[in-house]
Design a protein around this motif. Structure first.
Motif, short mmCIF file in Angstrom:
data_model
loop_
_atom_site.label_atom_id
_atom_site.label_comp_id
_atom_site.label_asym_id
_atom_site.label_seq_id
_atom_site.Cartn_x
_atom_site.Cartn_y
_atom_site.Cartn_z
N ASP A 1 -23.52 -54.97 66.21
CA ASP A 1 -24.02 -55.55 67.46
C ASP A 1 -23.32 -54.94 68.68
OD1 ASP A 1 -21.59 -56.75 67.76
OD2 ASP A 1 -22.28 -58.79 67.36
N ASN A 2 -23.69 -55.47 69.87
CA ASN A 2 -23.24 -54.80 71.09
C ASN A 2 -21.73 -54.92 71.33
OD1 ASN A 2 -23.22 -57.46 71.67
ND2 ASN A 2 -24.75 -57.38 73.31
N SER A 3 -21.03 -55.81 70.60
CA SER A 3 -19.57 -55.82 70.76
C SER A 3 -18.89 -55.26 69.51
CB SER A 3 -19.08 -57.22 71.11
OG SER A 3 -19.88 -58.18 70.49
N SER B 1 -23.14 -50.31 71.11
CA SER B 1 -22.02 -50.17 70.16
C SER B 1 -21.47 -48.75 70.22
CB SER B 1 -22.50 -50.49 68.75
OG SER B 1 -23.57 -49.64 68.40
N SER C 1 -32.29 -55.69 69.84
CA SER C 1 -31.81 -56.57 70.91
C SER C 1 -31.98 -55.94 72.28
CB SER C 1 -30.34 -56.90 70.69
OG SER C 1 -29.56 -55.75 70.78
N ASP D 1 -26.77 -51.39 67.64
CA ASP D 1 -27.11 -51.77 69.01
C ASP D 1 -26.79 -50.59 69.92
OD1 ASP D 1 -27.58 -54.44 70.76
OD2 ASP D 1 -26.24 -53.04 71.79
N VAL E 1 -20.43 -62.07 59.95
CA VAL E 1 -19.62 -61.04 60.58
C VAL E 1 -18.54 -60.61 59.58
CG1 VAL E 1 -18.08 -60.50 62.49
CG2 VAL E 1 -20.01 -62.02 62.87
N ILE F 1 -25.73 -54.46 60.19
CA ILE F 1 -26.05 -54.50 61.61
C ILE F 1 -24.77 -54.37 62.42
CG2 ILE F 1 -27.06 -55.91 63.47
CD1 ILE F 1 -28.77 -57.28 61.27
N GLN G 1 -28.35 -50.72 61.31
CA GLN G 1 -29.08 -51.01 62.54
C GLN G 1 -28.06 -51.14 63.66
OE1 GLN G 1 -31.67 -54.37 62.14
NE2 GLN G 1 -32.34 -54.26 64.26
N ARG H 1 -19.28 -55.67 66.42
CA ARG H 1 -19.06 -56.47 65.21
C ARG H 1 -20.04 -56.01 64.15
NH1 ARG H 1 -19.20 -62.19 68.21
NH2 ARG H 1 -21.14 -61.18 68.82
N TRP I 1 -22.28 -56.91 60.92
CA TRP I 1 -22.93 -58.02 60.24
C TRP I 1 -23.53 -57.54 58.91
CZ3 TRP I 1 -23.82 -63.01 62.63
CH2 TRP I 1 -23.34 -63.10 63.95
N GLY J 1 -31.23 -50.94 67.12
CA GLY J 1 -31.32 -52.39 67.13
C GLY J 1 -32.44 -52.86 68.04
#
Lengths: 139, 133
Positions: free
Chosen positions: A71-73, A112, A139, A109, A82, A69, A107, A75, A77, A137
């Motif tokens: 994410d929006n910053s 990203s 989110s 975001d 992380v 995954i 996946q 990172r 996963w 994603g």
């Protein structure tokens, strides 16, 4: 005698098709195609994009696939942790060794960046996983 | 004596047939390999990857800039128009795959949108451009 010969020669000349204009055309076409031909030099990584209907299935069915995954910053996963960008490859190697031919699902975001995605895909391909799907994603 | 002269003239003419053969083969080669690439018309900083490889048969190029603008065939296109544009290019070259040249700072939402548009246009051969590290 001489006259006779020349008349034969003339006849032969006329019988022969003059190839020069065709040669001109062929050469011009050849030059045109040489000049306009561009050999594609772009390189890249091939990606699979499951259909909307398949996406839920792909994400929910985590058992078969390795899920990464982003994410929006930006990172990364894996398995709820992380992971540093440099550690992605050994992690994928470890997960891929559990079962042969495991596909990988990334996946991402929507916020990203492409750089992270390509990094993950590159790491996966270095780890020997070539079946990479990209899903959006939730989110 | 006359015949001898005639023979000599024939031999002094250069035989163009082999050259013509070569030229024709070159011509056919260039016609067959000619792919008229429509460049997106904007340069982007592609992400780098170790495993980047030359795509199979991609001649549809889509560029995504760092501001998430989508460029195809020299023009900027709003997101909803991307699919139609890809379909138009696919109609010209039905066997073609797609190469998405996404800037490394572009958002993945745009990338996913372009990938979805390509899928909707019936293209399954999707490549994300990356320069060799």
């Amino acid at each position: 005698m001489r006259k006779h010969l020349s008349s034969i020669k003339q006849e032969e000349d006329e019988n022969e098709i003059n190839l020069t204009p065709m040669l001109d055309v062929v050469f011009i076409m050849l030059i045109f195609f040489i000049v306009t031909s561009t050999f594609i030099r772009a390189k890249g990584i091939s990606a699979q994009r499951p259909d909307q209907s398949q996406q839920q299935q792909v994400v929910q069915n985590k058992k078969g696939a390795i899920l990464v995954i982003i994410d929006n910053s930006d990172r990364i996963w894996i398995d709820g942790l992380v992971i540093d960008q440099r550690a992605v490859r050994p992690n994928i190697v470890r997960l891929a060794s559990e079962e042969a031919n495991r596909p990988l699902v990334v996946q991402v975001d929507s916020q990203s960046s492409t750089n992270t995605l390509v990094d993950v895909m590159d790491a996966a391909r270095q780890a020997g996983v070539t079946n990479i799907s990209i899903v959006a994603g939730t989110s | 004596m006359d015949e001898e002269r005639f023979d000599e003239e024939e031999e002094s003419e250069i035989n163009l047939t082999p050259m013509l053969d070569v030229v024709f083969i070159m011509l056919i080669f260039f016609i067959v390999t000619a792919v008229f690439v429509k460049s997106p018309g904007v340069s982007v900083t592609e992400p780098s990857a170790v495993t980047a490889q030359t795509p199979g048969g991609g001649s549809i190029f889509v560029a995504i800039t760092s501001q998430d603008q989508v460029w195809i065939d020299g023009h900027k296109h709003p997101l909803p128009a991307v699919r139609g544009e890809i379909e138009r290019l696919k109609a010209e070259n039905p066997e073609s795959g797609i190469v998405i040249q996404s800037d490394e700072n572009a958002h993945n939402s745009t990338l996913l949108h372009v990938m979805d548009a390509a899928k909707a246009a019936g293209i399954n051969d999707i490549t994300i451009a990356a320069k060799l590290k």
